[in-house]
Design an enzyme around this catalytic site. Structure first.
Site, PDB file in Angstrom:
ATOM      1  N   HIS A   1     -15.312  -0.370 -62.802  1.00 28.00           N
ATOM      2  CA  HIS A   1     -14.432  -0.094 -63.260  1.00 28.00           C
ATOM      3  C   HIS A   1     -13.512   0.338 -64.272  1.00 28.00           C
ATOM      4  O   HIS A   1     -13.816  -1.155 -64.498  1.00 28.00           O
ATOM      5  CB  HIS A   1     -13.482  -0.191 -61.786  1.00 28.00           C
TER       6      HIS A   1
ATOM      7  N   ASN B   1     -13.320  -6.538 -65.735  1.00 25.55           N
ATOM      8  CA  ASN B   1     -13.182  -7.084 -65.803  1.00 25.55           C
ATOM      9  C   ASN B   1     -14.620  -7.333 -65.152  1.00 25.55           C
ATOM     10  O   ASN B   1     -14.995  -6.565 -64.378  1.00 25.55           O
ATOM     11  CB  ASN B   1     -12.181  -7.634 -64.596  1.00 25.55           C
TER      12      ASN B   1
ATOM     13  N   ASP C   1      -3.702   1.906 -60.072  1.00 22.92           N
ATOM     14  CA  ASP C   1      -3.794   1.327 -59.593  1.00 22.92           C
ATOM     15  C   ASP C   1      -2.573   0.355 -58.742  1.00 22.92           C
ATOM     16  O   ASP C   1      -1.964   1.217 -59.148  1.00 22.92           O
ATOM     17  CB  ASP C   1      -3.765   0.043 -60.194  1.00 22.92           C
TER      18      ASP C   1
HETATM   19  P1  5GP Z   1     -10.666  -5.971 -60.797  1.00 23.27           P
HETATM   20  O1  5GP Z   1     -10.052  -7.312 -60.033  1.00 23.27           O
HETATM   21  O2  5GP Z   1     -11.853  -6.278 -59.994  1.00 23.27           O
HETATM   22  O3  5GP Z   1     -10.966  -5.837 -61.886  1.00 23.27           O
HETATM   23  O4  5GP Z   1      -9.604  -4.680 -60.155  1.00 23.27           O
HETATM   24  C1  5GP Z   1      -9.202  -4.130 -58.736  1.00 23.27           C
HETATM   25  C2  5GP Z   1      -8.090  -3.736 -59.154  1.00 23.27           C
HETATM   26  O5  5GP Z   1      -8.361  -2.644 -58.005  1.00 23.27           O
HETATM   27  C3  5GP Z   1      -6.656  -4.447 -58.661  1.00 23.27           C
HETATM   28  O6  5GP Z   1      -6.007  -4.374 -59.910  1.00 23.27           O
HETATM   29  C4  5GP Z   1      -5.632  -3.890 -58.148  1.00 23.27           C
HETATM   30  O7  5GP Z   1      -4.545  -3.759 -57.688  1.00 23.27           O
HETATM   31  C5  5GP Z   1      -6.952  -2.146 -58.035  1.00 23.27           C
HETATM   32  N1  5GP Z   1      -6.756  -1.724 -55.751  1.00 23.27           N
HETATM   33  C6  5GP Z   1      -7.189  -2.925 -55.810  1.00 23.27           C
HETATM   34  N2  5GP Z   1      -7.348  -2.175 -54.038  1.00 23.27           N
HETATM   35  C7  5GP Z   1      -6.582  -1.556 -54.478  1.00 23.27           C
HETATM   36  C8  5GP Z   1      -6.460   0.844 -53.621  1.00 23.27           C
HETATM   37  O8  5GP Z   1      -6.764   0.627 -52.512  1.00 23.27           O
HETATM   38  N3  5GP Z   1      -5.613   0.969 -54.181  1.00 23.27           N
HETATM   39  C9  5GP Z   1      -5.246   1.119 -55.406  1.00 23.27           C
HETATM   40  N4  5GP Z   1      -5.323   2.225 -56.017  1.00 23.27           N
HETATM   41  N5  5GP Z   1      -6.040  -0.207 -56.113  1.00 23.27           N
HETATM   42  C10 5GP Z   1      -6.377  -0.815 -55.190  1.00 23.27           C
END
Ligand code: 5GP
Length: 125
Positions: free
Chosen positions: A104, A91, A35
Site C-alpha cells: 500500500h 513503508n 487512513d
Molecule cells: P503502514 O504502517 O503499514 O505503512 O501503514 C498502515 C496504515 O494503515 C497506518 O497508517 C494505519 O493507521 C492504517 N490502518 C490500520 N488499520 C486500519 C483500518 O482498519 N482502517 C483504516 N482505514 N486504516 C487502517
C-alpha cells in the site's frame, strides 16, 4: 512472485467489505480509503485488491502495471482532495514503519506538508 500471508490483512478485510472504511476511489484492481489515523490533512491509503504482494518491491517485480495503476489512482486522489501535489510513501519492512504487510501507499497531501520530510513521517523516527 507472490508472498501473501496466511491470515488476511486488515486491508484484505476492507477489500472484502468485512471492515468498514471511507473509500475514496476504486478500480477493478485498486482501492483507496482514508487512513484511520491521519498524519496529514489528506491521508489516504491506496492498495491493491490482491493480497499477493506484501510490499512495493514485490509488486514492482511481480506486476509493474499494477504499481503504475496504483500511482495513477494516488494522483487522482490528490487532484480531487487537494491541489494535485502529494507525497507518496511506501513503508517497506517493519523497521521502516510498515505494519500492514499488504502492499500500500500512503497519499499525503495538504498545505502542512510544506517544509519537506518531517520528523514522525516514519513510525519511530
Ligand atoms: P503502514 O504502517 O503499514 O505503512 O501503514 C498502515 C496504515 O494503515 C497506518 O497508517 C494505519 O493507521 C492504517 N490502518 C490500520 N488499520 C486500519 C483500518 O482498519 N482502517 C483504516 N482505514 N486504516 C487502517
Amino acid at each position: 512472485m507472490t508472498d501473501s500471508p496466511a491470515e488476511p490483512t486488515v486491508f484484505e478485510r476492507i477489500v472484502a467489505r468485512e471492515i468498514p472504511a471511507r473509500i475514496v476511489a476504486e478500480t477493478d484492481r485498486v482501492i483507496a480509503f482514508h487512513d484511520i489515523a491521519p498524519q496529514a490533512p489528506v491521508h489516504v491509503i491506496v492498495t491493491t485488491k490482491t493480497a499477493a504482494y506484501r510490499d512495493v518491491v514485490g509488486l514492482a517485480q511481480g506486476d509493474p502495471a499494477l504499481l503504475a495503476e496504483l500511482v495513477a489512482v494516488a494522483q487522482g486522489i490528490a487532484a480531487e482532495l487537494a491541489d494535485g501535489e502529494f507525497r507518496l510513501v511506501f513503508n517497506t519492512g517493519a523497521s521502516a514503519g510498515q505494519t500492514v504487510f499488504h502492499v500500500h501507499a500512503h497519499v499525503l497531501a495538504g498545505n502542512s506538508l510544506a517544509g519537506g520530510l518531517e520528523e514522525g513521517t516514519l513510525a519511530g523516527a
